[in-house]
Write a protein that holds these residues in place. Structure first.
Motif, PDB file in Angstrom:
ATOM      1  N   LYS A 172     -64.588  -1.054 -24.629  1.00 20.23           N
ATOM      2  CA  LYS A 172     -65.601  -2.077 -24.793  1.00 20.23           C
ATOM      3  C   LYS A 172     -65.724  -2.395 -26.281  1.00 20.23           C
ATOM      4  CE  LYS A 172     -68.379  -0.798 -20.766  1.00 20.23           C
ATOM      5  NZ  LYS A 172     -69.669  -0.224 -20.303  1.00 20.23           N
ATOM      6  N   GLU A 173     -65.835  -3.693 -26.590  1.00 26.74           N
ATOM      7  CA  GLU A 173     -65.784  -4.113 -27.991  1.00 26.74           C
ATOM      8  C   GLU A 173     -66.875  -3.476 -28.845  1.00 26.74           C
ATOM      9  OE1 GLU A 173     -65.735  -8.216 -30.642  1.00 26.74           O
ATOM     10  OE2 GLU A 173     -65.413  -8.285 -28.476  1.00 26.74           O
ATOM     11  N   LYS A 174     -68.085  -3.403 -28.327  1.00 31.30           N
ATOM     12  CA  LYS A 174     -69.183  -2.828 -29.100  1.00 31.30           C
ATOM     13  C   LYS A 174     -68.913  -1.371 -29.435  1.00 31.30           C
ATOM     14  CE  LYS A 174     -74.236  -2.428 -29.063  1.00 31.30           C
ATOM     15  NZ  LYS A 174     -75.475  -2.717 -28.277  1.00 31.30           N
ATOM     16  N   CYS A 175     -68.439  -0.633 -28.454  1.00 26.78           N
ATOM     17  CA  CYS A 175     -68.117   0.782 -28.649  1.00 26.78           C
ATOM     18  C   CYS A 175     -66.987   0.934 -29.663  1.00 26.78           C
ATOM     19  CB  CYS A 175     -67.727   1.411 -27.315  1.00 26.78           C
ATOM     20  SG  CYS A 175     -67.107   3.103 -27.430  1.00 26.78           S
ATOM     21  N   LEU A 176     -65.951   0.099 -29.536  1.00 26.61           N
ATOM     22  CA  LEU A 176     -64.814   0.166 -30.440  1.00 26.61           C
ATOM     23  C   LEU A 176     -65.219  -0.089 -31.882  1.00 26.61           C
ATOM     24  CD1 LEU A 176     -61.788   0.250 -31.088  1.00 26.61           C
ATOM     25  CD2 LEU A 176     -61.692  -2.181 -30.477  1.00 26.61           C
TER      26      LEU A 176
ATOM     27  N   ALA B 292     -66.108   1.688 -37.393  1.00 28.92           N
ATOM     28  CA  ALA B 292     -66.973   1.648 -38.575  1.00 28.92           C
ATOM     29  C   ALA B 292     -67.189   3.037 -39.155  1.00 28.92           C
ATOM     30  CB  ALA B 292     -68.312   1.004 -38.223  1.00 28.92           C
ATOM     31  N   VAL B 293     -67.213   4.052 -38.298  1.00 30.89           N
ATOM     32  CA  VAL B 293     -67.381   5.432 -38.773  1.00 30.89           C
ATOM     33  C   VAL B 293     -66.250   5.814 -39.723  1.00 30.89           C
ATOM     34  CG1 VAL B 293     -67.384   7.858 -38.059  1.00 30.89           C
ATOM     35  CG2 VAL B 293     -68.694   6.169 -36.755  1.00 30.89           C
ATOM     36  N   ARG B 294     -65.026   5.514 -39.323  1.00 31.01           N
ATOM     37  CA  ARG B 294     -63.873   5.882 -40.159  1.00 31.01           C
ATOM     38  C   ARG B 294     -63.761   4.967 -41.375  1.00 31.01           C
ATOM     39  NH1 ARG B 294     -63.469  10.209 -40.715  1.00 31.01           N
ATOM     40  NH2 ARG B 294     -61.672   9.686 -42.008  1.00 31.01           N
ATOM     41  N   MET B 295     -64.094   3.714 -41.224  1.00 30.84           N
ATOM     42  CA  MET B 295     -64.021   2.793 -42.363  1.00 30.84           C
ATOM     43  C   MET B 295     -64.991   3.216 -43.467  1.00 30.84           C
ATOM     44  SD  MET B 295     -63.594  -0.769 -40.212  1.00 30.84           S
ATOM     45  CE  MET B 295     -63.753  -1.863 -41.623  1.00 30.84           C
ATOM     46  N   ARG B 296     -66.191   3.621 -43.087  1.00 32.69           N
ATOM     47  CA  ARG B 296     -67.149   4.113 -44.085  1.00 32.69           C
ATOM     48  C   ARG B 296     -66.632   5.369 -44.758  1.00 32.69           C
ATOM     49  NH1 ARG B 296     -71.009   2.617 -40.112  1.00 32.69           N
ATOM     50  NH2 ARG B 296     -71.107   4.777 -39.367  1.00 32.69           N
ATOM     51  N   ALA B 297     -66.034   6.248 -43.971  1.00 32.23           N
ATOM     52  CA  ALA B 297     -65.507   7.494 -44.536  1.00 32.23           C
ATOM     53  C   ALA B 297     -64.369   7.233 -45.526  1.00 32.23           C
ATOM     54  CB  ALA B 297     -65.012   8.400 -43.406  1.00 32.23           C
ATOM     55  N   CYS B 298     -63.624   6.148 -45.300  1.00 33.16           N
ATOM     56  CA  CYS B 298     -62.505   5.806 -46.179  1.00 33.16           C
ATOM     57  C   CYS B 298     -62.908   4.865 -47.317  1.00 33.16           C
ATOM     58  CB  CYS B 298     -61.367   5.171 -45.372  1.00 33.16           C
ATOM     59  SG  CYS B 298     -60.609   6.290 -44.170  1.00 33.16           S
ATOM     60  N   GLY B 299     -64.157   4.398 -47.290  1.00 32.87           N
ATOM     61  CA  GLY B 299     -64.644   3.526 -48.352  1.00 32.87           C
ATOM     62  C   GLY B 299     -64.081   2.123 -48.312  1.00 32.87           C
ATOM     63  N   VAL B 300     -63.774   1.616 -47.121  1.00 32.17           N
ATOM     64  CA  VAL B 300     -63.263   0.244 -46.985  1.00 32.17           C
ATOM     65  C   VAL B 300     -64.214  -0.551 -46.092  1.00 32.17           C
ATOM     66  CG1 VAL B 300     -60.870   0.912 -47.361  1.00 32.17           C
ATOM     67  CG2 VAL B 300     -61.781   0.877 -45.030  1.00 32.17           C
ATOM     68  N   GLN B 301     -64.152  -1.869 -46.220  1.00 26.45           N
ATOM     69  CA  GLN B 301     -65.094  -2.721 -45.514  1.00 26.45           C
ATOM     70  C   GLN B 301     -64.447  -3.705 -44.548  1.00 26.45           C
ATOM     71  OE1 GLN B 301     -67.466  -4.574 -48.573  1.00 26.45           O
ATOM     72  NE2 GLN B 301     -68.734  -2.747 -48.863  1.00 26.45           N
ATOM     73  N   THR B 302     -63.142  -3.900 -44.633  1.00 18.40           N
ATOM     74  CA  THR B 302     -62.479  -4.842 -43.734  1.00 18.40           C
ATOM     75  C   THR B 302     -61.429  -4.127 -42.898  1.00 18.40           C
ATOM     76  OG1 THR B 302     -60.663  -5.450 -45.235  1.00 18.40           O
ATOM     77  CG2 THR B 302     -62.782  -6.624 -45.496  1.00 18.40           C
ATOM     78  N   TYR B 303     -61.138  -4.712 -41.749  1.00 16.26           N
ATOM     79  CA  TYR B 303     -60.108  -4.122 -40.893  1.00 16.26           C
ATOM     80  C   TYR B 303     -58.740  -4.154 -41.576  1.00 16.26           C
ATOM     81  CZ  TYR B 303     -63.582  -4.410 -37.173  1.00 16.26           C
ATOM     82  OH  TYR B 303     -64.722  -4.257 -36.421  1.00 16.26           O
ATOM     83  N   ALA B 304     -58.479  -5.181 -42.347  1.00 20.19           N
ATOM     84  CA  ALA B 304     -57.193  -5.272 -43.044  1.00 20.19           C
ATOM     85  C   ALA B 304     -57.044  -4.132 -44.043  1.00 20.19           C
ATOM     86  CB  ALA B 304     -57.082  -6.623 -43.751  1.00 20.19           C
ATOM     87  N   ASP B 305     -58.110  -3.845 -44.781  1.00 20.99           N
ATOM     88  CA  ASP B 305     -58.045  -2.736 -45.734  1.00 20.99           C
ATOM     89  C   ASP B 305     -57.890  -1.404 -45.006  1.00 20.99           C
ATOM     90  OD1 ASP B 305     -58.248  -4.423 -47.895  1.00 20.99           O
ATOM     91  OD2 ASP B 305     -60.418  -4.155 -48.133  1.00 20.99           O
ATOM     92  N   TYR B 306     -58.564  -1.289 -43.877  1.00 11.14           N
ATOM     93  CA  TYR B 306     -58.450  -0.039 -43.126  1.00 11.14           C
ATOM     94  C   TYR B 306     -57.038   0.104 -42.551  1.00 11.14           C
ATOM     95  CZ  TYR B 306     -59.477   3.783 -39.929  1.00 11.14           C
ATOM     96  OH  TYR B 306     -59.465   4.992 -39.271  1.00 11.14           O
ATOM     97  N   ALA B 307     -56.430  -1.007 -42.137  1.00 11.89           N
ATOM     98  CA  ALA B 307     -55.053  -0.960 -41.650  1.00 11.89           C
ATOM     99  C   ALA B 307     -54.121  -0.456 -42.748  1.00 11.89           C
ATOM    100  CB  ALA B 307     -54.619  -2.343 -41.167  1.00 11.89           C
TER     101      ALA B 307
END
Length: 269
Positions: free
Chosen positions: A27-31, A36-51
């Motif tokens: 489900k999109e909301k769950c995803l 967002a949990v991992r993105m915050r831990a990695c210090g990035v704000q966009t999906y592209a940066d997280y990729a």
């Protein structure tokens, strides 16, 4: 997905090429919440940066998989469900005679649920002192959880959820841990299986147990999984879902509800 964010597509590609689940099954909301949990831990704000982070750090792929995997479990979770299920299990055991009873714990996490099932079944067979036996396929996608399930060793605090009549009959205390009896561990086959894209391990189960897993998936994925569960059951076999889960789509005519409050269904054809 409600959008086609190219960064999210890149994240999905990194995950699936390393054996992870397709993100479309969630489900999109769950995803988005779990990403967002991992993105915050990695210090990035966009999906592209997280990729980009995923591409540069294989370890982050594993951490994302752990975050996506639903691992909330315990021995005999919702005791009233197990109380109702015990009677149905006894009927299955009698019906199978000297044949082996086959079960599948789908989304088994660290193994508390399949071992709860194994304890109930072993107690039934010990009481009857008759022929036959059982085997349980316990599957999940999370490697560390599967390792714990394979070992069958838990903290004493975790083992307190086991009823007193079963706890020392089918396991023992070793120091600060509780070890499930070897007789049970030999009957629980633990291995990796990705529900979103791999078929059922077998197509002749007497029981499929998948509780509080499909609620995190999209309606389309739920319908697909439920149909696969139904197809994997022999006539008269049981499907046990979580208390807020129900049957959708093409599986509905194949299953009848036998315990409404506990979400226990029976294969009818």
């Amino acid at each position: 997905m409600s959008d086609l964010d190219p960064g999210l597509v890149l994240v999905a590609n990194h995950l699936t090429t390393r054996g992870g689940p397709p993100l479309q099954m969630y489900k999109e909301k769950c995803l988005r919440r779990r990403l967002a949990v991992r993105m915050r831990a990695c210090g990035v704000q966009t999906y592209a940066d997280y990729a980009t982070v995923l591409g540069q750090s294989p370890g982050e792929v594993e951490r994302l998989l752990l975050t996506l995997t639903i691992n909330v479990t315990q021995f005999f979770r919702n005791p009233e469900t197990w109380t109702k299920l015990e009677g149905h299990l006894a009927e299955l055991v009698v019906g199978r005679g000297d044949a082996t009873l086959r079960c599948w714990s789908a989304g088994c996490a660290s193994g508390e649920e399949p071992y709860s099932l194994a304890m109930l079944l072993m107690q039934i067979y010990d009481r009857q002192r008759g022929p036959g036996g059982f085997l349980i396929d316990a599957t999940d996608i999370d490697g560390p959880s599967l390792e714990r399930a394979q070992e069958g060793r838990y903290s004493l605090a975790v083992s307190e959820g086991i009823p007193a009549s079963l706890r020392l009959a089918y396991g023992r205390v070793e120091g600060s841990t509780y070890l499930v009896d070897e007789r049970l561990r030999q009957r629980v086959r633990v291995f990796r299986r990705e529900l979103g894209r791999e078929p059922a391990p077998d197509r002749a189960y007497d029981l499929v147990l998948c509780r509080n897993v499909i609620i995190y998936f999209t309606r389309e994925m739920q319908e697909d999984l439920l149909f696969r569960f139904a197809e994997a059951l022999v006539p008269g076999g049981l499907l046990v879902l979580g208390k807020v889960e129900t049957i959708w789509g093409p599986a509905r005519p194949l299953l009848e509800l036998v315990e409404p409050r506990e979400r226990i269904f029976r294969r009818v054809t």
